[in-house]
Design an enzyme around this catalytic site. Structure first.
Site, PDB file in Angstrom:
ATOM      1  CB  CYS A  12      46.456  42.760  39.170  1.00 15.02           C
ATOM      2  SG  CYS A  12      47.602  42.154  38.019  1.00 15.02           S
ATOM      3  CG  HIS A  72      47.855  47.074  36.570  1.00  5.31           C
ATOM      4  ND1 HIS A  72      47.621  47.343  38.115  1.00  5.31           N
ATOM      5  CD2 HIS A  72      46.987  46.509  36.253  1.00  5.31           C
ATOM      6  CE1 HIS A  72      46.779  45.733  38.254  1.00  5.31           C
ATOM      7  NE2 HIS A  72      46.663  45.363  37.378  1.00  5.31           N
ATOM      8  CG  HIS A 105      41.851  45.668  38.204  1.00  4.90           C
ATOM      9  ND1 HIS A 105      42.618  45.741  39.165  1.00  4.90           N
ATOM     10  CD2 HIS A 105      41.933  45.212  36.905  1.00  4.90           C
ATOM     11  CE1 HIS A 105      43.467  44.887  38.887  1.00  4.90           C
ATOM     12  NE2 HIS A 105      42.874  44.652  36.438  1.00  4.90           N
TER      13      HIS A 105
END
Lengths: 265, 398
Positions: free
Chosen positions: B163, B326, B292
C-alpha cells in the site's frame, strides 16, 4: 554515467551455490555441474520466521545473507532493492486455487506473504533495519532494472544499497505461460565510496543501441538464461568473478540497454 | 541535495469521480464513493469503493492482449485532456527515451488469473487459451501497458511495496531525474478490485462491514477501493500556473511485523521526518497531513503516535479513505493528488465517517471541513512488510 562499487555478492542457483564456491565455474576454470539446490533455510531469519517464510523468501534471504556477511556493512543501515520478475508464484497458485472453490477460504499468512515485497519485509524484520526498501519488477529486465534502481539510490543519496534479485520456480499450471524452471538469486552490495576490499567498480548508463546483449561464453551457463530471468545477471557476475575489465550490455526497458563498464576495484 | 520537481499535470479516476474537478466536488460535498459490495465475484458483507463502467472500457486495438480490469482502469485514469497533452508535449520536447514511467500496484491484473483458475480445463487442469499472463497478471503489466499506450521508451519499472507502492514512485522518479537518466517522469498507481485482496484482507479480519471510519472509536477495518492516478513530473513548472512541487520524500521500514504496524509508529515517524528534512521545512510549516488512515485499530493508533511524535498535536490531519476506500497500491497517488487539490483550493477535508473520535488518539483529527490557506501538505502511505513512505507537496509559489 553512474559510478558504484561492488562490495560483495551472494549467489544461489543449481550448480552455483554461493559466490565464493561459484567463481571458478563462472570463469570457466571448473565445469558447471548443475547440481540441484538443497532446501534453503537461511539462519539470518529467526526460527519462527524461517518456518513461516515461503521458498521465494528463503531463496532471497539466503543470497542477501551471503552478501551481507561478506561485506563490512551493518544491515541496520543498509537500504535495499528487491527485484523479482514474477513475485511468489507458488503463493499465487495456492491463493488462486482456493479462490476457485465455492468457499474461497484463504490463509491470512499466505495472503500477507503474497505481497511482492514479502522478502523485503522479512529481511528488514530480521535485520532490525529501518532503512528504506524498494521492491520492483520489470519482466525479463528485472535484474538490469533492479541494478540500475539500486545504483541510482547509491549515487543520488550517497548511501550503500543492497540489490537482491531472485525468482523461484513457477509451478503448474502457470509454468505453461511462464517457464521459470530453476531457482536463481543474486545479491549485490553497492556503495558510493571505494571500499577497502571490493570486488569491482561499475559505471552504468542507459543507451539506445542495436548492439547485441552480452552472453556468457560458457554454454551451460548461457542455457540458464532461458530457465530463469534473473540468470541474465550471469554476464556481469562472470566478468566480476574473472576480475576481467570490459563492457556488459543487458536489455533494459523500452528501446534502451543497460551498459555496464566493469573495472577492477 | 535533490532538486525539487514540479507536477505539471495529473489524472485520477476513483470511486468519487473522474478528474480533479469531480474529486474536489466530492470532497467539498462530503459525498462518499463507498457502497455495499456488489462486485460480481465476491460474496462478503462489506463496502467497496468501486469505479463504474470499467468493464465497458475498450483498450486500443494493438493492445488487446492487455485486456483486464486493471489495465482498463489504467486507461480510464489516463484519459484527461490536459494530462495527455502535457505528456505528448514532454515526449516531443525531451524524446520518448527521456521520459521515465514508474507505476505502483499491489496486485496488477491478478483478477485475470483468479478467473483463469476458475476456468481450468476439468481434465488437464490447463489454463484457458486466451489467458495472457505477461500482459495482465504480472506487476510490470500495468507499466508496460502505460508505456505502449503513450509511446514512451525510457526507463520503466513497477514498484510493488503493497500500500505504499504509488507513493514511492515519486521518490523513484526524483532519483532517476536527478541522476540524469530521464528529463521527466510519468508516475502513477493502479489497483483494481479482485478476490485476492477482498478475501485476503477479510481473512486477516481487517475488512469492515460498514463504510470505513478512520480515527473513530468504533472503527473496525478498511473498505477496499480501486483507482488509477497519474502525475507528470518535470524539472521546471514550464509556465503551468497550476503546478505543484514535490519538496521532499521519506522512505523507511518498520522492521516489526509483516501485516501489523510498529505500535509506536517508529517507521512512519522516520519517513515523515525524512520528508521534512529533505524539504528543509520545520514541522510547524506543514498545514495539513493526509493520513494513511485505513480505519483499522492498529494503523490509526500507530500513525497517531507517529504524527504526534513529529508534529505535536496541533497540525490538522485527516484520512480521505472514507471517500475512496483504501485503494491499496493506488492509495499513494490518489492521496497525493488529493493533497495537491487541498493546496490549490485551500481545503482541509474532514475525517469522513468519523462519528465518535477515538479518545486514545492525540493528533488534531479534523472533524469539520476547513477552508484556509494550505502551503504544505504531507501525505502518508504505509504498506505490508512495514514499508513506509511520506511525500511533502507545496504550491509552486511556496
Amino acid at each position: 554515467m553512474i559510478r558504484v562499487y561492488v562490495e560483495s555478492i551472494g549467489l544461489m542457483a543449481p550448480g552455483l551455490q554461493g559466490w565464493t564456491d561459484s567463481k571458478a565455474v563462472l570463469t570457466g576454470a571448473t565445469t558447471y555441474n548443475g547440481q540441484a539446490l538443497p532446501r534453503l533455510s537461511p539462519t539470518y531469519l529467526p526460527p519462527t520466521e524461517r518456518r513461516r517464510a515461503s521458498t521465494s523468501v528463503r531463496l532471497a534471504v539466503q543470497v542477501a545473507q551471503e552478501a551481507l556477511e561478506a561485506s563490512t556493512r551493518d544491515a541496520a543501515d543498509l537500504a535495499t532493492v528487491f527485484a523479482s520478475s514474477d513475485g511468489d508464484t507458488e503463493i499465487i497458485h495456492n491463493l488462486c486455487t482456493s479462490l476457485a472453490t465455492e468457499e474461497k477460504l484463504i490463509s491470512p499468512t499466505r495472503f500477507h506473504n503474497s505481497v511482492h515485497n514479502a522478502p523485503a519485509g522479512y529481511w528488514h524484520i530480521a535485520a532490525g533495519s529501518p532503512a528504506s526498501s524498494n521492491s520492483i519488477c520489470a519482466w525479463d529486465q528485472s535484474f538490469a532494472v533492479g541494478l540500475m534502481d539500486a545504483a541510482v539510490q547509491v549515487s543520488t543519496e550517497q548511501r550503500s544499497v543492497m540489490l537482491c534479485a531472485y525468482d523461484m520456480v513457477v509451478p503448474e499450471p502457470l509454468n505453461k505461460v511462464r517457464c521459470t524452471s530453476i531457482p536463481f538469486a543474486t545479491a549485490i552490495i553497492l556503495s558510493a565510496q571505494k571500499p577497502a576490499q571490493g570486488l569491482a567498480e561499475l559505471r552504468l548508463s542507459l543507451k539506445a543501441t542495436d548492439n547485441d546483449v552480452s552472453k556468457v561464453n560458457i554454454v551451460e551457463l548461457d542455457n540458464l538464461v532461458s530457465k530463469n530471468p534473473m540468470a541474465r545477471a550471469l554476464p556481469l557476475l562472470s566478468r566480476i568473478a574473472g576480475k576481467d575489465p570490459g563492457h556488459v550490455l543487458l536489455q533494459s526497458t523500452g528501446s534502451q540497454k543497460l551498459c555496464i563498464e566493469v573495472d577492477r576495484p | 541535495m535533490l532538486k525539487p520537481l514540479f507536477i505539471t499535470a495529473t489524472g485520477i479516476r476513483s470511486a468519487i469521480g473522474h478528474g480533479g474537478d469531480e474529486t474536489l466536488q466530492s470532497l467539498l460535498d462530503e459525498t462518499s464513493g463507498l457502497r455495499p459490495c456488489d462486485f460480481d465475484h465476491v460474496n462478503l458483507d462489506t463496502f467497496i469503493g468501486r469505479v463504474d463502467d470499467i468493464e465497458k472500457q475498450v483498450l486500443p486495438e494493438a493492445l488487446q492482449d492487455f485486456h483486464c480490469r486493471n489495465n482498463q482502469l489504467a486507461l480510464m485514469g489516463l484519459q484527461h485532456e490536459a494530462l495527455m497533452a502535457r505528456v505528448q508535449q514532454a515526449r516531443k520536447r525531451y524524446g520518448a527515451e527521456r521520459i521515465g514511467v514508474f507505476m505502483g500496484t499491489s496486485t496488477s491484473g491478478i483478477l485475470q488469473t483468479e478467473l483463469a483458475y476458475q476456468n481450468r480445463d476439468s481434465e488437464t487442469g490447463a489454463l484457458p487459451a486466451d489467458y495472457h499472463y505477461a500482459e495482465t497478471h504480472v506487476n510490470f503489466a500495468v507499466t508496460d501497458f502505460v508505456c505502449r499506450t503513450l509511446g514512451l521508451q525510457g526507463p520503466a519499472l513497477t514498484v510493488s511495496t503493497a500500500c505504499s507502492s504509488s507513493a514511492k514512485v515519486f521518490a523513484t522518479a526524483s532519483r532517476y531525474i536527478n541522476a540524469g537518466l530521464c528529463d521527466a517522469a510519468l508516475v502513477g498507481g493502479v489497483d483494481s478490485l479482485c478476490m485476492t485482496t477482498l478475501y485476503g484482507f477479510s481473512s486477516l479480519e481487517l475488512v469492515s462491514d460498514q463504510p470505513c471510519r478512520p480515527a473513530d472509536r468504533d472503527r473496525n477495518g478498511i473498505s477496499i477501493g480501486e483507482a488509477a492516478g497519474f502525475a507528470l513530473l518535470e524539472t521546471g513548472a514550464g509556465g503551468s500556473p497550476d503546478a505543484f512541487a514535490l519538496l521532499g520524500y521519506g522512505e523507511s521500514s518498520d522492521a516489526h511485523h509483516m501485516s501489523t504496524p510498529h505500535p509506536e509508529g517508529q517507521g512512519a515517524a522516520l519517513a515523515m521526518q525524512a520528508a521534512l528534512t529533505m524539504a528543509r521545512l520545520d514541522a510547524s510549516e506543514v498545514d495539513y497531513i493526509n493520513l494513511h488512515g485505513t480505519a483499522t485499530q492498529s494503523n490509526d493508533r500507530a500513525e497517531d503516535r507517529a504524527v504526534v511524535s513529529v508534529f505535536g498535536d496541533r497540525t490538522p490531519c485527516s484520512s480521505t479513505k472514507g471517500w475512496t476506500g483504501h485503494t491499496l497500491g493506488a492509495a499513494g497517488i490518489v492521496e497525493a493528488i488529493i493533497s495537491m487539490l487541498c493546496i490549490q483550493h485551500g481545503l482541509i477535508p474532514a475525517s469522513l465517517n468519523t462519528k465518535q473520535r477515538d479518545a486514545d488518539l492525540q493528533a488534531n483529527i479534523v472533524l469539520t471541513q476547513q477552508r484556509q490557506g494550505v502551503r504544505h501538505v504531507i501525505s502518508n502511505s504505509f504498506g505490508f512488510g512495514g514499508n513506509n513512505c511520506a511525500l511533502l507537496f507545496g504550491s509552486v509559489a511556496s
